[in-house]
Design an enzyme around this catalytic site. Sequence first.
Site, mmCIF file in Angstrom:
data_model
loop_
_atom_site.group_PDB
_atom_site.id
_atom_site.type_symbol
_atom_site.label_atom_id
_atom_site.label_comp_id
_atom_site.label_asym_id
_atom_site.label_seq_id
_atom_site.Cartn_x
_atom_site.Cartn_y
_atom_site.Cartn_z
ATOM 1 N N TYR A 148 -12.234 -2.561 -3.267
ATOM 2 C CA TYR A 148 -12.812 -2.730 -1.931
ATOM 3 C C TYR A 148 -14.337 -2.706 -1.986
ATOM 4 O O TYR A 148 -14.980 -2.134 -1.101
ATOM 5 C CB TYR A 148 -12.277 -1.651 -0.983
ATOM 6 C CG TYR A 148 -10.879 -1.944 -0.437
ATOM 7 C CD1 TYR A 148 -10.592 -3.150 0.204
ATOM 8 C CD2 TYR A 148 -9.858 -0.997 -0.514
ATOM 9 C CE1 TYR A 148 -9.331 -3.425 0.724
ATOM 10 C CE2 TYR A 148 -8.575 -1.263 0.008
ATOM 11 C CZ TYR A 148 -8.340 -2.481 0.624
ATOM 12 O OH TYR A 148 -7.089 -2.748 1.150
ATOM 13 N N HIS B 276 -1.956 -5.508 1.487
ATOM 14 C CA HIS B 276 -3.211 -6.228 1.275
ATOM 15 C C HIS B 276 -2.889 -7.612 0.737
ATOM 16 O O HIS B 276 -1.947 -7.761 -0.044
ATOM 17 C CB HIS B 276 -4.086 -5.500 0.239
ATOM 18 C CG HIS B 276 -5.144 -6.361 -0.370
ATOM 19 N ND1 HIS B 276 -6.358 -6.575 0.232
ATOM 20 C CD2 HIS B 276 -5.155 -7.104 -1.505
ATOM 21 C CE1 HIS B 276 -7.082 -7.403 -0.520
ATOM 22 N NE2 HIS B 276 -6.370 -7.735 -1.581
ATOM 23 N N LYS C 172 0.827 -1.204 0.000
ATOM 24 C CA LYS C 172 0.000 0.000 0.000
ATOM 25 C C LYS C 172 0.871 1.268 0.000
ATOM 26 O O LYS C 172 2.085 1.193 0.254
ATOM 27 C CB LYS C 172 -0.931 -0.041 1.219
ATOM 28 C CG LYS C 172 -1.966 -1.186 1.157
ATOM 29 C CD LYS C 172 -2.838 -1.239 2.414
ATOM 30 C CE LYS C 172 -3.866 -2.350 2.338
ATOM 31 N NZ LYS C 172 -4.660 -2.472 3.604
ATOM 32 N N ARG D 271 -1.632 -14.772 3.788
ATOM 33 C CA ARG D 271 -2.434 -14.110 4.840
ATOM 34 C C ARG D 271 -1.752 -14.288 6.198
ATOM 35 O O ARG D 271 -1.714 -13.388 7.016
ATOM 36 C CB ARG D 271 -3.856 -14.691 4.898
ATOM 37 C CG ARG D 271 -4.743 -14.305 3.726
ATOM 38 C CD ARG D 271 -5.239 -12.879 3.780
ATOM 39 N NE ARG D 271 -6.232 -12.641 4.820
ATOM 40 C CZ ARG D 271 -6.914 -11.519 4.939
ATOM 41 N NH1 ARG D 271 -6.717 -10.500 4.087
ATOM 42 N NH2 ARG D 271 -7.785 -11.352 5.900
ATOM 43 N N GLU E 110 -9.736 -10.469 -7.750
ATOM 44 C CA GLU E 110 -8.777 -9.364 -7.626
ATOM 45 C C GLU E 110 -7.666 -9.449 -8.675
ATOM 46 O O GLU E 110 -7.245 -8.423 -9.222
ATOM 47 C CB GLU E 110 -8.194 -9.351 -6.204
ATOM 48 C CG GLU E 110 -9.255 -8.952 -5.173
ATOM 49 C CD GLU E 110 -8.809 -9.113 -3.721
ATOM 50 O OE1 GLU E 110 -7.631 -9.477 -3.486
ATOM 51 O OE2 GLU E 110 -9.625 -8.861 -2.818
ATOM 52 N N ASN F 177 -1.855 -0.312 7.514
ATOM 53 C CA ASN F 177 -1.315 -1.662 7.737
ATOM 54 C C ASN F 177 -0.500 -2.199 6.567
ATOM 55 O O ASN F 177 -0.306 -3.398 6.443
ATOM 56 C CB ASN F 177 -2.439 -2.618 8.132
ATOM 57 C CG ASN F 177 -3.562 -2.628 7.115
ATOM 58 O OD1 ASN F 177 -3.431 -2.064 6.032
ATOM 59 N ND2 ASN F 177 -4.661 -3.282 7.455
HETATM 60 P P1 ATP Z 1 -6.831 -6.032 3.223
HETATM 61 O O1 ATP Z 1 -8.166 -6.336 2.563
HETATM 62 O O2 ATP Z 1 -6.335 -4.624 2.931
HETATM 63 O O3 ATP Z 1 -5.840 -7.105 2.964
HETATM 64 P P2 ATP Z 1 -7.790 -7.141 5.668
HETATM 65 O O4 ATP Z 1 -8.348 -8.214 4.789
HETATM 66 O O5 ATP Z 1 -6.883 -7.540 6.774
HETATM 67 O O6 ATP Z 1 -7.023 -6.063 4.808
HETATM 68 P P3 ATP Z 1 -10.384 -5.880 5.657
HETATM 69 O O7 ATP Z 1 -11.410 -6.171 6.669
HETATM 70 O O8 ATP Z 1 -10.542 -6.447 4.287
HETATM 71 O O9 ATP Z 1 -8.961 -6.263 6.286
HETATM 72 O O10 ATP Z 1 -10.261 -4.287 5.547
HETATM 73 C C1 ATP Z 1 -9.650 -3.657 4.449
HETATM 74 C C2 ATP Z 1 -8.792 -2.516 4.946
HETATM 75 O O11 ATP Z 1 -9.634 -1.494 5.492
HETATM 76 C C3 ATP Z 1 -7.848 -2.875 6.100
HETATM 77 O O12 ATP Z 1 -6.630 -3.409 5.635
HETATM 78 C C4 ATP Z 1 -7.660 -1.534 6.766
HETATM 79 O O13 ATP Z 1 -6.705 -0.740 6.083
HETATM 80 C C5 ATP Z 1 -9.028 -0.905 6.628
HETATM 81 N N1 ATP Z 1 -9.912 -1.155 7.784
HETATM 82 C C6 ATP Z 1 -10.595 -2.298 8.049
HETATM 83 N N2 ATP Z 1 -11.354 -2.185 9.163
HETATM 84 C C7 ATP Z 1 -11.152 -0.916 9.603
HETATM 85 C C8 ATP Z 1 -11.659 -0.166 10.716
HETATM 86 N N3 ATP Z 1 -12.546 -0.687 11.590
HETATM 87 N N4 ATP Z 1 -11.207 1.112 10.879
HETATM 88 C C9 ATP Z 1 -10.339 1.643 10.011
HETATM 89 N N5 ATP Z 1 -9.841 1.004 8.944
HETATM 90 C C10 ATP Z 1 -10.222 -0.258 8.725
HETATM 91 MG MG MG Z 2 -9.523 -7.797 3.078
#
Ligand code: ATP
Ligand code: MG
Length: 163
Positions: A54, A130, A14, A90, A141, A127
């Site tokens: 997303y 992705h 990211k 993951r 994706e 974080n």
């Molecule tokens: P990614 O899809 O980016 O790999 P992930 O699968 O671990 O991450 P998801 O639940 O898909 O998590 O959320 C997508 C992204 O949205 C997260 O990586 C984070 O950057 C952001 N995000 C998710 N939940 C929250 C929250 N409650 N508050 C703020 N940001 C969030």
């Molecule tokens: Mg995700």
Amino acid sequence: MPESLIQRTLVLLKPDAVQRGIMGNLITRFENAGLKIVGMKMVWVDDAFSKKHYSAHVEKPFYKGLEEFITFGPLVALAIEGIEAIETIRKMVGSTEPKKALPGTIRGDFAHHSYPYADKKGIAIKNLIHASDSIESANKELNLWFTSEELHTYKTVHELHVF
Ligand code: ATP
Ligand code: MG
């Protein structure tokens, strides 16, 4: 090893990872594990593309911050191949919230952002990375991010010594 256990998945470094100058560190982790990079490019996505990637989160309260985060600068998209690569990657990436992510994972070693802090500032959890979370989302994706010409088939030494 049956063909179907060799999987391809999408990884994004990211904009925070790019701007912190840790792209090489993160890519090295995947190479060290014997995973194969089969596609790689730098892309600066716009709001419309963020909504496609997303799509599952567009209606969620944190989406506005997430869109600002993912469109903040260029990112690096990787297609990575390996044995049960979706689950393995993951695991290497770690929990969504870096504060909870275990040491040894990418998010646990390179970040420490927390949900309360992100909520208070009205921003997304920073974080770094992705990774697709299922076979279905990996296929969707990879189709969104890469054309078939941008995905490569080649042999690595790992196919002799690791697989
Ligand atoms: P990614 O899809 O980016 O790999 P992930 O699968 O671990 O991450 P998801 O639940 O898909 O998590 O959320 C997508 C992204 O949205 C997260 O990586 C984070 O950057 C952001 N995000 C998710 N939940 C929250 C929250 N409650 N508050 C703020 N940001 C969030
Ligand atoms: Mg995700």
